[in-house]
Design an enzyme around this catalytic site. Structure first.
Site: not given
Ligand code: RFL
Ligand code: PHB
Length: 391
Positions: A293, A297, A384, A72, A201
């Site tokens: 989110p 990042k 971004y 994108h 957005y």
């Molecule tokens: P995770 O993905 O939470 O993985 C951690 C893992 O550890 C396990 N765990 C354990 N394992 C062993 N013993 C224990 N006691 C444990 N406790 C937990 C868990 O089961 C899990 O499998 O962390 P990690 O790897 O640091 O990854 C981080 C990302 O998942 C997170 O930052 C992103 O998803 C945030 N995020 C976004 N980030 C982006 O860079 N771009 C995006 O577009 C974006 N969109 C988002 C997002 C997060 C969202 N939510 C739901 C919070 C959109 C949303 C809606």
């Molecule tokens: C997503 O596709 O889940 C998404 C994209 C951009 C954001 C947050 C989440 O800023």
């Protein structure tokens, strides 16, 4: 059992670290409390910075991402009933982002791990961390009623915000900075074509909305909602109707709706734990920091953390401790910039009941300035697409 590095958590941070360490000839065991299917069932991030793409390539797992991911060159900001394009590519001198879901990144990393015959212990119960203040840390867990122990040189705490790693650090050794936002994001995934080729957005008087995607036939949409809303109270019809209200007329009219494949509510928070190192325990990803989110990042920070950590561990085994000693400081410089950007973008785009009409007028003025000033648009675009990784 013995491994050079014990990684707690098989989310993107843990799996990517495992892959990068494998490439560097360092053996790592991953311990995950959930099943692989559960990990893949969590629908989260969708936008990857170039630095994350580069790290996935360096880990040898980029092939499907390059084939199926969508590059994108811009995003759209919608306010006052009109959309305004932020031309990321022009403003940043040629940079873009990759739209490719976290689920797919995780799946690719899991497949690569299996193909290389590397071990991930899933459904590990009662994981506990020991002796990381000395040279011989250990990780203990239970599985099928039996207790197991891993002896290692280092522990990487990649277990997310609610994990055990950060909680294992003595309270006085860690400083925590936190801001909780007074609303959440209701997300919906559907097998429908995206409403527009680029992400939208939207700042609307009824609340923020985001139109994102996973592919040309799968869409991901979000609505700002009260933090105490229950996902069961939101029918698909109610979601689509509310999304339409928060978009410009053209987008509202062309929106294709369909049954939800997944629907969930996520709270929004900014959180940083400092430092990110305690003896031989290193925190990475959501275990150390959370961003709302809006700026996309979180996953990207998790990737840059493990990029730094894998390099530092490789240098350690080659005879230099410099990288490990600077790990926390290097990560946190980048983390705080992403925390700032995500807080700013969240503050600009959401409705904050407590700031009243004055707050809304300020938002409107800033949005107008943002889309008409090249300097202001460039600041948004540069952040971004992701700030450069520094040594
Ligand atoms: P995770 O993905 O939470 O993985 C951690 C893992 O550890 C396990 N765990 C354990 N394992 C062993 N013993 C224990 N006691 C444990 N406790 C937990 C868990 O089961 C899990 O499998 O962390 P990690 O790897 O640091 O990854 C981080 C990302 O998942 C997170 O930052 C992103 O998803 C945030 N995020 C976004 N980030 C982006 O860079 N771009 C995006 O577009 C974006 N969109 C988002 C997002 C997060 C969202 N939510 C739901 C919070 C959109 C949303 C809606
Ligand atoms: C997503 O596709 O889940 C998404 C994209 C951009 C954001 C947050 C989440 O800023």
């Amino acid at each position: 059992m013995r491994a050079q590095v014990a990684i707690i958590g098989a989310g993107p941070a843990g799996l990517l670290l495992g892959a990068l360490l494998h490439r560097a000839g360092i053996d790592a065991l991953i311990v995950e409390q959930r099943s692989a299917d559960h990990v893949l069932g969590r629908i989260r991030a969708g936008v990857l910075e170039q630095t994350t793409v580069d790290l996935l390539d360096a880990a040898g797992v980029g092939e499907r991402m390059h084939r199926e991911g969508l590059l994108h060159d811009g995003i759209e900001l919608c306010f006052g009933g009109t959309r305004h394009r932020i031309d990321l590519k022009t403003l940043t001198g040629g940079k873009h982002v990759m739209v490719y879901g976290q689920t797919e990144v995780t799946r690719d990393l899991m497949h690569a791990r299996d193909a290389a015959g590397l071990k991930t212990i899933y459904e590990a119960e009662h994981v506990s961390l020991h002796d990381f203040d000395g040279a011989h840390p250990r990780v203990r867990y239970q599985q099928a009623g039996a207790t197991h122990e891993i002896e290692c040189d280092f522990i990487a705490g990649c277990d997310g915000f609610h994990g055990v790693s950060r909680a294992s650090v003595p309270a006085g050794a860690i400083q925590v900075h936190e801001k909780v936002y007074p609303f959440g994001w209701l997300g919906l995934l559907s097998e429908t074509p995206p409403v527009s080729p680029e992400l939208i957005y939207s700042n609307h008087e009824r609340g923020f909305a985001l139109c994102s995607m996973r592919s040309l036939h799968r869409s991901r949409y979000y609505l700002q909602c009260p933090i105490d809303d229950k996902v069961e109270a939101w029918s698909d019809e109610a979601f689509w109707a509310e999304l339409r209200r928060r978009l410009d007329r053209e987008a509202a009219e062309s929106l294709v709706t369909g049954p939800s494949l997944e629907k969930s509510i996520a709270p929004l928070r900014s959180f940083v734990a400092e430092p990110m190192r305690f003896g031989r325990l290193f925190l990475a990803g959501d275990a150390a920091h959370i961003v709302p989110p809006t700026g996309a990042k979180g996953l990207n920070l998790a990737a840059s953390d493990v990029g730094y950590l894998s390099r530092a561990l490789a240098a350690f085994y080659a005879g230099s401790e410099e990288g490990l000693n600077h790990y926390s400081e290097r990560c946190l410089r980048r983390v705080w910039k992403a925390v700032r950007f995500s807080w700013w973008f969240t503050s600009l785009m959401h409705r904050f009941p407590e700031t009243g009409v004055f707050g809304q007028k300020l938002q409107a003025a800033e949005l107008d300035y943002l889309v008409h000033s090249t300097a202001a648009s460039t600041v948004l675009a540069e952040n971004y697409v992701g700030l450069p990784l520094r040594d």
